[in-house]
Structure formats: structure tokens, C-alpha cells
Design a protein around this motif. Structure first.
Motif, PDB file in Angstrom:
ATOM      1  N   MET A   1     -56.387  -2.874 -48.613  1.00  0.00           N
ATOM      2  CA  MET A   1     -54.976  -2.490 -48.696  1.00  0.00           C
ATOM      3  C   MET A   1     -54.077  -3.739 -48.786  1.00  0.00           C
ATOM      4  SD  MET A   1     -52.920   0.028 -48.878  1.00  0.00           S
ATOM      5  CE  MET A   1     -51.182   0.413 -48.680  1.00  0.00           C
ATOM      6  N   ILE A   2     -54.378  -4.747 -47.971  1.00  0.00           N
ATOM      7  CA  ILE A   2     -53.589  -5.984 -47.996  1.00  0.00           C
ATOM      8  C   ILE A   2     -53.707  -6.664 -49.357  1.00  0.00           C
ATOM      9  CG2 ILE A   2     -53.478  -8.349 -47.107  1.00  0.00           C
ATOM     10  CD1 ILE A   2     -52.145  -6.514 -45.267  1.00  0.00           C
ATOM     11  N   ILE A   3     -54.917  -6.646 -49.930  1.00  0.00           N
ATOM     12  CA  ILE A   3     -55.136  -7.286 -51.229  1.00  0.00           C
ATOM     13  C   ILE A   3     -54.322  -6.598 -52.320  1.00  0.00           C
ATOM     14  CG2 ILE A   3     -56.836  -7.787 -53.017  1.00  0.00           C
ATOM     15  CD1 ILE A   3     -57.115  -9.544 -50.597  1.00  0.00           C
ATOM     16  N   LEU A   4     -54.313  -5.273 -52.324  1.00  0.00           N
ATOM     17  CA  LEU A   4     -53.535  -4.530 -53.317  1.00  0.00           C
ATOM     18  C   LEU A   4     -52.044  -4.796 -53.144  1.00  0.00           C
ATOM     19  CD1 LEU A   4     -55.386  -1.076 -53.362  1.00  0.00           C
ATOM     20  CD2 LEU A   4     -55.406  -2.847 -55.131  1.00  0.00           C
ATOM     21  N   LEU A   5     -51.598  -4.807 -51.892  1.00  0.00           N
ATOM     22  CA  LEU A   5     -50.190  -5.056 -51.614  1.00  0.00           C
ATOM     23  C   LEU A   5     -49.801  -6.480 -52.024  1.00  0.00           C
ATOM     24  CD1 LEU A   5     -47.672  -3.737 -50.472  1.00  0.00           C
ATOM     25  CD2 LEU A   5     -48.328  -4.555 -48.198  1.00  0.00           C
ATOM     26  N   LEU A   6     -50.700  -7.439 -51.791  1.00  0.00           N
ATOM     27  CA  LEU A   6     -50.446  -8.812 -52.201  1.00  0.00           C
ATOM     28  C   LEU A   6     -50.331  -8.911 -53.721  1.00  0.00           C
ATOM     29  CD1 LEU A   6     -50.261 -11.874 -51.933  1.00  0.00           C
ATOM     30  CD2 LEU A   6     -52.762 -11.941 -51.731  1.00  0.00           C
ATOM     31  N   GLY A   7     -51.252  -8.252 -54.430  1.00  0.00           N
ATOM     32  CA  GLY A   7     -51.199  -8.287 -55.888  1.00  0.00           C
ATOM     33  C   GLY A   7     -49.894  -7.724 -56.418  1.00  0.00           C
ATOM     34  N   PHE A   8     -49.467  -6.595 -55.870  1.00  0.00           N
ATOM     35  CA  PHE A   8     -48.207  -5.979 -56.300  1.00  0.00           C
ATOM     36  C   PHE A   8     -47.020  -6.893 -55.987  1.00  0.00           C
ATOM     37  CE2 PHE A   8     -44.401  -3.614 -55.088  1.00  0.00           C
ATOM     38  CZ  PHE A   8     -44.130  -2.938 -56.277  1.00  0.00           C
ATOM     39  N   SER A  67     -50.186 -23.263 -52.800  1.00  0.00           N
ATOM     40  CA  SER A  67     -51.095 -22.414 -52.032  1.00  0.00           C
ATOM     41  C   SER A  67     -50.797 -22.513 -50.544  1.00  0.00           C
ATOM     42  CB  SER A  67     -52.547 -22.851 -52.291  1.00  0.00           C
ATOM     43  OG  SER A  67     -52.769 -24.149 -51.753  1.00  0.00           O
ATOM     44  N   GLY A  68     -50.034 -23.540 -50.150  1.00  0.00           N
ATOM     45  CA  GLY A  68     -49.705 -23.755 -48.742  1.00  0.00           C
ATOM     46  C   GLY A  68     -50.577 -24.784 -48.064  1.00  0.00           C
ATOM     47  N   LYS A  69     -51.640 -25.247 -48.759  1.00  0.00           N
ATOM     48  CA  LYS A  69     -52.527 -26.241 -48.167  1.00  0.00           C
ATOM     49  C   LYS A  69     -51.789 -27.567 -47.997  1.00  0.00           C
ATOM     50  CE  LYS A  69     -56.743 -24.165 -50.021  1.00  0.00           C
ATOM     51  NZ  LYS A  69     -57.922 -24.333 -50.911  1.00  0.00           N
ATOM     52  N   GLY A  70     -51.967 -28.174 -46.834  1.00  0.00           N
ATOM     53  CA  GLY A  70     -51.240 -29.385 -46.521  1.00  0.00           C
ATOM     54  C   GLY A  70     -49.967 -29.104 -45.743  1.00  0.00           C
ATOM     55  N   LEU A  71     -49.457 -27.882 -45.874  1.00  0.00           N
ATOM     56  CA  LEU A  71     -48.281 -27.477 -45.104  1.00  0.00           C
ATOM     57  C   LEU A  71     -48.716 -26.732 -43.858  1.00  0.00           C
ATOM     58  CD1 LEU A  71     -45.184 -27.625 -45.277  1.00  0.00           C
ATOM     59  CD2 LEU A  71     -45.232 -25.382 -46.399  1.00  0.00           C
ATOM     60  N   ALA A  77     -53.839 -20.827 -45.179  1.00  0.00           N
ATOM     61  CA  ALA A  77     -53.375 -20.870 -46.561  1.00  0.00           C
ATOM     62  C   ALA A  77     -54.173 -19.939 -47.458  1.00  0.00           C
ATOM     63  CB  ALA A  77     -53.448 -22.302 -47.092  1.00  0.00           C
ATOM     64  N   ASN A  78     -55.439 -19.691 -47.107  1.00  0.00           N
ATOM     65  CA  ASN A  78     -56.297 -18.813 -47.902  1.00  0.00           C
ATOM     66  C   ASN A  78     -56.248 -17.360 -47.445  1.00  0.00           C
ATOM     67  OD1 ASN A  78     -57.271 -20.886 -49.581  1.00  0.00           O
ATOM     68  ND2 ASN A  78     -58.823 -21.480 -48.077  1.00  0.00           N
ATOM     69  N   ALA A  79     -55.465 -17.059 -46.416  1.00  0.00           N
ATOM     70  CA  ALA A  79     -55.418 -15.701 -45.878  1.00  0.00           C
ATOM     71  C   ALA A  79     -54.470 -14.824 -46.702  1.00  0.00           C
ATOM     72  CB  ALA A  79     -54.954 -15.730 -44.420  1.00  0.00           C
ATOM     73  N   PRO A  80     -54.894 -13.616 -47.086  1.00  0.00           N
ATOM     74  CA  PRO A  80     -54.018 -12.721 -47.856  1.00  0.00           C
ATOM     75  C   PRO A  80     -52.721 -12.382 -47.128  1.00  0.00           C
ATOM     76  CG  PRO A  80     -56.291 -11.950 -47.930  1.00  0.00           C
ATOM     77  CD  PRO A  80     -56.243 -13.057 -46.915  1.00  0.00           C
ATOM     78  N   GLN A  81     -52.772 -12.280 -45.797  1.00  0.00           N
ATOM     79  CA  GLN A  81     -51.558 -11.944 -45.039  1.00  0.00           C
ATOM     80  C   GLN A  81     -50.498 -13.041 -45.178  1.00  0.00           C
ATOM     81  OE1 GLN A  81     -54.651 -11.875 -43.932  1.00  0.00           O
ATOM     82  NE2 GLN A  81     -55.092 -10.005 -42.767  1.00  0.00           N
ATOM     83  N   PHE A  82     -50.953 -14.294 -45.207  1.00  0.00           N
ATOM     84  CA  PHE A  82     -50.023 -15.407 -45.372  1.00  0.00           C
ATOM     85  C   PHE A  82     -49.391 -15.362 -46.757  1.00  0.00           C
ATOM     86  CE2 PHE A  82     -49.306 -19.814 -46.832  1.00  0.00           C
ATOM     87  CZ  PHE A  82     -48.378 -20.232 -45.888  1.00  0.00           C
ATOM     88  N   ALA A  83     -50.212 -15.192 -47.790  1.00  0.00           N
ATOM     89  CA  ALA A  83     -49.689 -15.124 -49.162  1.00  0.00           C
ATOM     90  C   ALA A  83     -48.750 -13.944 -49.339  1.00  0.00           C
ATOM     91  CB  ALA A  83     -50.845 -15.040 -50.158  1.00  0.00           C
TER      92      ALA A  83
END
Length: 332
Positions: A1-8, A67-71, A77-83
Motif C-alpha cells: 500500500m505504501i509503495i502504491l501511494l508513493l508511486g502516485f 534521494s536524501g543520502k548524506g542528509l 533514505a531508502n525507506a518508502p515512508q521517507f520518500a
């Protein structure tokens, strides 16, 4: 569900970005009455499409940066919830500004989203050194640099055109009278080319920033992410560009062809250089800065509109950060 919501949400951000940004290269063309709005929009859409496709080849550094890496930590940074929080904060901010007719920076909104999402979900502090050096410094300096360079470019181009005009007026030969429209046609051609180069450069610069939200979380491959983002940008620009176009073309500065060419050449050059070296400058800031620079040189600025636009820039980051923080808390 998070992945679909992120894509949208990521594609909605790309749609909003297109609505706010796609026309900016041709703002000077429409503002100087060189082309109609619809024709300018067609050229802007095609150039954006080509720039987005090209970004796959030359702008990979921006993918890593946004991507957020370094910040924040690599795991976050790789988490879908963060994106999702980053995309949500930036998307709502950009679409709101678009509907109000303000040409804000999607890059600025993304930085705000990164900060807000990081504060909401990171267990450690945000790397303020990277935030200042890699994000804030280029965003703050680019509009001042573009305004200064466009100011100088306008004065040089105006002087060159004035000398040619005086030379032509002093010549009594019939052939000069028959060809006196050639400089104007040449100026129009340069103007269209410079506008196209800005839209192309913007596509190159913005596509990887938005695709990073999908690539870093492995929602899609880099190529498919870039193509999906590009398509969403083109559709958003085609449907909702008008209000921001009116602000940039008709309200900030009363443009002529010389101002338009000066502003566009500086904007395209700075944005392409920034894309090549991974610097997160805003096409909006650079483009508006260039328009302001030429207006200052020509004495044609609407200072009240300039003030309103700058205030919208100041508000972009905290608004995006606040919305991303709230989304980040909800998605955590």
C-alpha cells in the motif's frame, strides 16, 4: 500500500512540477509577443520531453543527491515512508503555488520535504553541513548570479543591436532597405532557440530529482522512473501552466525580444552547467532572476510583483517542511 501511494504521490509531484515549471523557458517569448501562448506551450512541452529523456544519460548525480543520502542515514533514505513524506510535502506546496500563480521552485520544495521528513522519521540529527553546502548555498546564490549575468548580457546585446541599427540607418543603399527586417528575424530565431534550451535544460535538471523518489526506494528502475516522471511533467504543464505563465510573462517585467534573449541564454547556460555537476539549483530561481536582471537594466520591473514572488520563495521551504513532517509522522 505504501509503495502504491508513493508511486502516485511522486507522479503527482511531477505533474505539479510540470504545471509550475514547463512554460518558464518560453515566458519571455510569450511576454514579448513573439509567439502565441498555445504555440509557445507546444514548443515548451516538446523540449521538456526531450530534456527528461536525456537526463537518464547525463544527470545521475542529481538522483543521488535528492534521494536524501548524506542528509539522513542511508537506511532511512531508502525507506518508502521517507520518500512518501518528501513527495507529499513538495507536491502539495507546488500545486498550491501553481493554482495561486506563483512561480516557485520545486527544488526548494523538495529540500523542504527532505528536511521535514528527516525531522519526523530520523532517529539521528540531519546533516546540517550537507544541507547548507549542497542544497541551501546553490539555491541562495543562483538567482543573484543569474540576475547579475542577465543584467550584463542585456546591456551588451542592446548595445550591439543599437550600433547595427545606427549603421543601417546611415546607409542609403536600397539593398539595406530590402533586408532591414533580417536582424529582427534573426533575433526571433535566437529567442526561440534560447527558450527551447531552457525547457530542455529544465527537463534534464528536474527529472532526476523527482525520479530519485522512486529509484532510491526501488519502486521502479531508473529508466522507467525517468520516463514516468517526464510524462507526468508534460501532462501537468499542458493542463495547468497558464496562471504561472501569466505571472512570469506579463506581470514581473514588460519584456522585449532583447530582454528575452538575454534572460534565456543566461538561464539555459547556468541550469545545464548545474545539471552536469550535480548542483541543485532551481530553474525557477535562475529564470526569474534573469528576468529581474534584464528588467533592472531596462527599467521595466514591476517591483510589487517581484516582492510577492520573492516572498513565495521564502515561504516554500518551511511550508513544504511542515507538510512533509506531518506526512512523515502519519506514515511512520
Amino acid at each position: 500500500m505504501i509503495i502504491l501511494l508513493l508511486g502516485f504521490t511522486a507522479l503527482f509531484l511531477a505533474f505539479s512540477n510540470g504545471a509550475n515549471d514547463n512554460f518558464k523557458g518560453f515566458a519571455t517569448v510569450w511576454g514579448s509577443a513573439s509567439l502565441s501562448y498555445r504555440r509557445a506551450l507546444i514548443f515548451a512541452s516538446i523540449a521538456t520531453l526531450l530534456g527528461g529523456i536525456t537526463s537518464v544519460l547525463i544527470a545521475d548525480a542529481l538522483v543521488q543527491q535528492f534521494s536524501g543520502k548524506g542528509l539522513v542515514g542511508d537506511e532511512l533514505a531508502n525507506a518508502p515512508q521517507f520518500a512518501l513524506a518528501v513527495a507529499g510535502g513538495a507536491a502539495i506546496t507546488v500545486i498550491l503555488a501553481t493554482r495561486l500563480g506563483f512561480p516557485i521552485s520545486t527544488t526548494h520544495a523538495l529540500v523542504g520535504g527532505l528536511v521535514g521528513a528527516g525531522l519526523a522519521q530520523s532517529e539521528t540529527s540531519i546533516n546540517l553541513g550537507n544541507l547548507g553546502a549542497k542544497f541551501v548555498l546553490p539555491l541562495l546564490t543562483s538567482p543573484f548570479l543569474s540576475a547579475f549575468l542577465a543584467f550584463a548580457a542585456y546591456l551588451v546585446i542592446r548595445q550591439v543591436r543599437r550600433r547595427k541599427r545606427l549603421s543601417a540607418e546611415s546607409t542609403k543603399l536600397e539593398i539595406a532597405e530590402q533586408t532591414n527586417d533580417r536582424p529582427a528575424k534573426a533575433m526571433d530565431a535566437v529567442h526561440y532557440l534560447s527558450a527551447t534550451s531552457i525547457c530542455f535544460a529544465r527537463g534534464v535538471n528536474d527529472t532526476p530529482k523527482l525520479a530519485a523518489l522512486l529509484i532510491g526506494t526501488q519502486v521502479a528502475t531508473p529508466a522507467y522512473s525517468a520516463l514516468a516522471v517526464t510524462a507526468a511533467m508534460v501532462v501537468g504543464g499542458w493542463l495547468l501552466s497558464r496562471r504561472v505563465a501569466e505571472t512570469m510573462s506579463l506581470k514581473i517585467n514588460r519584456l522585449d525580444a532583447t530582454q528575452g534573449v538575454s534572460a534565456n541564454l543566461i538561464t539555459a547556460g547556468l541550469v545545464l552547467c548545474a545539471s552536469r555537476f550535480g548542483l541543485p539549483v532551481s530553474t525557477t530561481h535562475v529564470s526569474v532572476g534573469s528576468i529581474i536582471g534584464t528588467g533592472a537594466a531596462a527599467g521595466t520591473l514591476d517591483l510589487s510583483m517581484v516582492r510577492n514572488v520573492i516572498l513565495s520563495w521564502v515561504a516554500t521551504l518551511p511550508i513544504a517542511a511542515t507538510i512533509a513532517f506531518l506526512v512523515g509522522i502519519a506514515a511512520a
